[in-house]
Each structure stands twice: as structure tokens, then as C-alpha cells.
Scaffold this motif. Structure first.
Motif, PDB file in Angstrom:
ATOM      1  N   LYS A   1     -53.163 -14.206  27.687  1.00 12.95           N
ATOM      2  CA  LYS A   1     -53.914 -14.517  26.464  1.00 12.95           C
ATOM      3  C   LYS A   1     -54.041 -16.027  26.420  1.00 12.95           C
ATOM      4  CE  LYS A   1     -54.462 -13.701  21.592  1.00 12.95           C
ATOM      5  NZ  LYS A   1     -54.125 -12.840  20.467  1.00 12.95           N
ATOM      6  N   LEU A   2     -55.237 -16.511  26.703  1.00 10.52           N
ATOM      7  CA  LEU A   2     -55.468 -17.939  26.874  1.00 10.52           C
ATOM      8  C   LEU A   2     -55.281 -18.737  25.596  1.00 10.52           C
ATOM      9  CD1 LEU A   2     -58.568 -17.446  29.128  1.00 10.52           C
ATOM     10  CD2 LEU A   2     -56.294 -18.160  29.871  1.00 10.52           C
ATOM     11  N   THR A   3     -55.546 -18.128  24.451  1.00 17.15           N
ATOM     12  CA  THR A   3     -55.451 -18.856  23.185  1.00 17.15           C
ATOM     13  C   THR A   3     -54.016 -18.939  22.678  1.00 17.15           C
ATOM     14  OG1 THR A   3     -55.915 -16.826  21.950  1.00 17.15           O
ATOM     15  CG2 THR A   3     -57.797 -18.269  22.478  1.00 17.15           C
ATOM     16  N   GLU A   4     -53.141 -18.047  23.147  1.00 18.15           N
ATOM     17  CA  GLU A   4     -51.747 -18.057  22.704  1.00 18.15           C
ATOM     18  C   GLU A   4     -50.900 -17.335  23.759  1.00 18.15           C
ATOM     19  OE1 GLU A   4     -49.203 -17.012  18.687  1.00 18.15           O
ATOM     20  OE2 GLU A   4     -51.345 -16.628  18.724  1.00 18.15           O
ATOM     21  N   ASP A   5     -50.394 -18.109  24.702  1.00 20.09           N
ATOM     22  CA  ASP A   5     -49.684 -17.564  25.858  1.00 20.09           C
ATOM     23  C   ASP A   5     -48.526 -16.638  25.475  1.00 20.09           C
ATOM     24  OD1 ASP A   5     -49.366 -17.397  28.727  1.00 20.09           O
ATOM     25  OD2 ASP A   5     -47.537 -18.578  28.451  1.00 20.09           O
ATOM     26  N   SER A   6     -47.873 -16.909  24.370  1.00 24.37           N
ATOM     27  CA  SER A   6     -46.734 -16.077  23.958  1.00 24.37           C
ATOM     28  C   SER A   6     -47.153 -14.652  23.615  1.00 24.37           C
ATOM     29  CB  SER A   6     -46.005 -16.709  22.771  1.00 24.37           C
ATOM     30  OG  SER A   6     -46.849 -16.719  21.634  1.00 24.37           O
TER      31      SER A   6
ATOM     32  N   ALA B   1     -64.335 -10.400  22.827  1.00 25.99           N
ATOM     33  CA  ALA B   1     -64.520 -11.854  22.900  1.00 25.99           C
ATOM     34  C   ALA B   1     -63.657 -12.604  21.883  1.00 25.99           C
ATOM     35  CB  ALA B   1     -65.992 -12.197  22.685  1.00 25.99           C
ATOM     36  N   LYS B   2     -63.283 -11.976  20.787  1.00 27.44           N
ATOM     37  CA  LYS B   2     -62.498 -12.629  19.745  1.00 27.44           C
ATOM     38  C   LYS B   2     -60.991 -12.516  19.979  1.00 27.44           C
ATOM     39  CE  LYS B   2     -66.078 -11.616  16.390  1.00 27.44           C
ATOM     40  NZ  LYS B   2     -66.457 -10.809  15.245  1.00 27.44           N
ATOM     41  N   SER B   3     -60.574 -11.766  20.987  1.00 35.55           N
ATOM     42  CA  SER B   3     -59.150 -11.487  21.192  1.00 35.55           C
ATOM     43  C   SER B   3     -58.372 -12.623  21.832  1.00 35.55           C
ATOM     44  CB  SER B   3     -58.979 -10.231  22.051  1.00 35.55           C
ATOM     45  OG  SER B   3     -59.420 -10.485  23.372  1.00 35.55           O
ATOM     46  N   GLY B   4     -59.047 -13.527  22.533  1.00 39.19           N
ATOM     47  CA  GLY B   4     -58.366 -14.650  23.164  1.00 39.19           C
ATOM     48  C   GLY B   4     -57.961 -14.410  24.611  1.00 39.19           C
ATOM     49  N   PHE B   5     -58.332 -13.264  25.170  1.00 43.35           N
ATOM     50  CA  PHE B   5     -58.003 -12.970  26.566  1.00 43.35           C
ATOM     51  C   PHE B   5     -59.111 -13.392  27.527  1.00 43.35           C
ATOM     52  CE2 PHE B   5     -55.172 -10.123  24.302  1.00 43.35           C
ATOM     53  CZ  PHE B   5     -53.991 -10.257  25.015  1.00 43.35           C
ATOM     54  N   LEU B   6     -60.325 -13.528  27.033  1.00 39.37           N
ATOM     55  CA  LEU B   6     -61.449 -13.864  27.897  1.00 39.37           C
ATOM     56  C   LEU B   6     -61.568 -15.371  28.097  1.00 39.37           C
ATOM     57  CD1 LEU B   6     -64.203 -11.474  26.509  1.00 39.37           C
ATOM     58  CD2 LEU B   6     -62.801 -11.180  28.553  1.00 39.37           C
ATOM     59  N   VAL B   7     -61.823 -15.766  29.341  1.00 41.71           N
ATOM     60  CA  VAL B   7     -62.108 -17.158  29.637  1.00 41.71           C
ATOM     61  C   VAL B   7     -63.529 -17.401  29.148  1.00 41.71           C
ATOM     62  CG1 VAL B   7     -62.382 -18.877  31.462  1.00 41.71           C
ATOM     63  CG2 VAL B   7     -60.595 -17.132  31.646  1.00 41.71           C
ATOM     64  N   SER B   8     -63.705 -18.308  28.195  1.00 40.75           N
ATOM     65  CA  SER B   8     -64.995 -18.466  27.515  1.00 40.75           C
ATOM     66  C   SER B   8     -66.143 -18.813  28.449  1.00 40.75           C
ATOM     67  CB  SER B   8     -64.888 -19.506  26.403  1.00 40.75           C
ATOM     68  OG  SER B   8     -64.491 -20.745  26.945  1.00 40.75           O
TER      69      SER B   8
ATOM     70  N   ASP C   1     -66.475 -18.370  31.770  1.00 38.04           N
ATOM     71  CA  ASP C   1     -66.751 -17.405  32.829  1.00 38.04           C
ATOM     72  C   ASP C   1     -66.770 -15.957  32.361  1.00 38.04           C
ATOM     73  OD1 ASP C   1     -66.824 -19.475  34.669  1.00 38.04           O
ATOM     74  OD2 ASP C   1     -64.683 -19.318  35.083  1.00 38.04           O
ATOM     75  N   CYS C   2     -66.365 -15.704  31.122  1.00 41.31           N
ATOM     76  CA  CYS C   2     -66.266 -14.347  30.600  1.00 41.31           C
ATOM     77  C   CYS C   2     -65.428 -13.481  31.562  1.00 41.31           C
ATOM     78  CB  CYS C   2     -67.644 -13.737  30.386  1.00 41.31           C
ATOM     79  SG  CYS C   2     -67.595 -12.185  29.479  1.00 41.31           S
ATOM     80  N   CYS C   3     -64.215 -13.924  31.848  1.00 38.84           N
ATOM     81  CA  CYS C   3     -63.339 -13.165  32.732  1.00 38.84           C
ATOM     82  C   CYS C   3     -61.945 -13.081  32.141  1.00 38.84           C
ATOM     83  CB  CYS C   3     -63.309 -13.780  34.127  1.00 38.84           C
ATOM     84  SG  CYS C   3     -62.654 -15.449  34.185  1.00 38.84           S
ATOM     85  N   VAL C   4     -61.167 -12.138  32.651  1.00 43.63           N
ATOM     86  CA  VAL C   4     -59.793 -11.910  32.237  1.00 43.63           C
ATOM     87  C   VAL C   4     -58.896 -12.366  33.380  1.00 43.63           C
ATOM     88  CG1 VAL C   4     -58.108 -10.128  31.643  1.00 43.63           C
ATOM     89  CG2 VAL C   4     -60.442  -9.946  30.796  1.00 43.63           C
ATOM     90  N   VAL C   5     -57.798 -13.052  33.055  1.00 43.26           N
ATOM     91  CA  VAL C   5     -56.871 -13.521  34.081  1.00 43.26           C
ATOM     92  C   VAL C   5     -55.632 -12.623  34.087  1.00 43.26           C
ATOM     93  CG1 VAL C   5     -55.452 -15.450  34.892  1.00 43.26           C
ATOM     94  CG2 VAL C   5     -57.694 -15.888  33.854  1.00 43.26           C
ATOM     95  N   ILE C   6     -55.325 -12.084  35.253  1.00 49.42           N
ATOM     96  CA  ILE C   6     -54.160 -11.219  35.441  1.00 49.42           C
ATOM     97  C   ILE C   6     -53.294 -11.851  36.522  1.00 49.42           C
ATOM     98  CG2 ILE C   6     -53.349  -8.917  36.082  1.00 49.42           C
ATOM     99  CD1 ILE C   6     -56.182  -7.907  35.280  1.00 49.42           C
ATOM    100  N   THR C   7     -51.989 -11.941  36.276  1.00 49.10           N
ATOM    101  CA  THR C   7     -51.089 -12.496  37.279  1.00 49.10           C
ATOM    102  C   THR C   7     -50.022 -11.482  37.658  1.00 49.10           C
ATOM    103  OG1 THR C   7     -49.578 -13.478  35.676  1.00 49.10           O
ATOM    104  CG2 THR C   7     -51.394 -14.861  36.437  1.00 49.10           C
ATOM    105  N   ALA C   8     -49.483 -11.651  38.854  1.00 53.53           N
ATOM    106  CA  ALA C   8     -48.362 -10.843  39.328  1.00 53.53           C
ATOM    107  C   ALA C   8     -47.285 -11.796  39.825  1.00 53.53           C
ATOM    108  CB  ALA C   8     -48.804  -9.919  40.454  1.00 53.53           C
ATOM    109  N   ASP C   9     -46.094 -11.717  39.250  1.00 55.50           N
ATOM    110  CA  ASP C   9     -44.939 -12.462  39.733  1.00 55.50           C
ATOM    111  C   ASP C   9     -44.081 -11.466  40.495  1.00 55.50           C
ATOM    112  OD1 ASP C   9     -45.513 -14.995  38.484  1.00 55.50           O
ATOM    113  OD2 ASP C   9     -45.062 -14.004  36.589  1.00 55.50           O
ATOM    114  N   ILE C  10     -43.855 -11.732  41.780  1.00 54.59           N
ATOM    115  CA  ILE C  10     -43.226 -10.757  42.663  1.00 54.59           C
ATOM    116  C   ILE C  10     -42.004 -11.369  43.326  1.00 54.59           C
ATOM    117  CG2 ILE C  10     -43.591  -9.233  44.651  1.00 54.59           C
ATOM    118  CD1 ILE C  10     -46.681  -9.892  44.148  1.00 54.59           C
ATOM    119  N   LEU C  11     -40.910 -10.627  43.345  1.00 54.71           N
ATOM    120  CA  LEU C  11     -39.713 -11.048  44.049  1.00 54.71           C
ATOM    121  C   LEU C  11     -39.245  -9.879  44.911  1.00 54.71           C
ATOM    122  CD1 LEU C  11     -37.487 -13.136  44.546  1.00 54.71           C
ATOM    123  CD2 LEU C  11     -36.289 -12.184  42.571  1.00 54.71           C
TER     124      LEU C  11
END
Length: 153
Positions: free
Chosen positions: A90-95, A127-134, A136-146
């Protein structure tokens, strides 16, 4: 699809972003992210189903981590025990980013693990949720792997 692959030596991160204006977002087909490798060990791939896979509840996004043996030999049997976290940022509020943690034994026979009902699609694609990159209109998903343990036969 835009993707970059920064990684640290101990905890690689696999960022994935998908352009939500493309027609593939409206389909139920899977989208694969960029593949990364960790010092010649296992290759990791994110499998994302924006409108859910066949097991998902209607209106949910499915996200899975797939671990592949980079040796690429179908005759080699392997398994690895991994701890991982998948996160929709969530780009607008990482927490308030949406994340799921798991530990799983990936193997020659069971390469993918994740969630068919990771999160409601409407939440992350609004668009109002804060997950979209304004821009590029894309969602960022990450994977932390150990990778905790591995066996190759």
C-alpha cells in the motif's frame, strides 16, 4: 508489466508490478513475474491471478510463490524448506500493506504454494485505496524468501 529485481544476499525480494489497465487484468489467466536466482540456488517466480484462480472465491486475487530448481534437470529430485512473505504494497501507507507469511516444503512435485484468496481484488484495484501506483496504474507485490534447508537427490 514493469518489474525490477533488487535483492540482498540474505533475503532476496522479488518485486512485481502489473499494469492494471491491460486487458489481462480483466481475465482469470495467471501472470508470472520476473524470475530471480539466489546465488545459483533456487529460482523464484510469483504467480498472480488478478481475478482469482479456479479455487478462489469470486472477487479475490490469488497469489502463489513458485520455487524452481535452477539445475533444470527433470531427473533430479529436490526439496527445499522455505520461509516467505508475500506482500501487496500500500503505497500511501506502508503499515497497511497486505501480507501473508508461510513456511513450506517446495519439491520436484510441489513447486507452488500460496493463497487462492489472498485479498479481495476490489480492495487493491480501487484507485482510491492507495495500492495503485498513480503514474503507471499498477500494483506492487513483493516476495521475501529465505531458504532454510535443501535436499538434492
Amino acid at each position: 508489466m514493469n518489474a525490477t529485481t533488487p535483492a540482498t544476499d540474505d533475503h532476496p525480494t522479488l518485486p512485481y508490478s502489473h499494469n492494471c489497465s491491460s486487458s489481462s487484468t480483466l481475465s482469470s489467466s495467471s501472470l508470472e513475474s520476473v524470475t530471480i536466482e539466489r546465488r545459483g540456488e533456487y529460482a523464484a517466480v510469483l504467480l498472480v491471478y488478478p481475478k482469482g484462480d479456479s479455487q478462489a472465491l469470486p472477487g479475490y486475487t490469488s497469489i502463489y510463490l513458485q520455487i524452481m530448481d535452477p539445475r533444470g534437470t527433470s531427473s533430479t529430485k529436490w526439496d527445499c524448506f522455505a520461509s516467505y512473505r508475500l506482500t501487496v504494497i500500500k503505497l500511501t501507507e506502508d503499515s497497511k500493506s497486505i501480507h501473508r507469511d508461510s513456511r513450506h516444503i517446495f519439491s520436484t512435485k510441489k513447486k507452488s504454494h500460496g493463497w487462492c484468496d489472498f485479498t479481495p481484488s476490489a480492495v487493491i484495484l480501487d484507485a482510491k485505496s492507495g495500492f495503485l501506483v498513480s503514474d503507471d496504474c499498477c500494483v506492487v507485490i513483493t516476495a521475501d524468501i529465505l531458504i532454510l534447508n535443501e535436499i538434492v537427490v
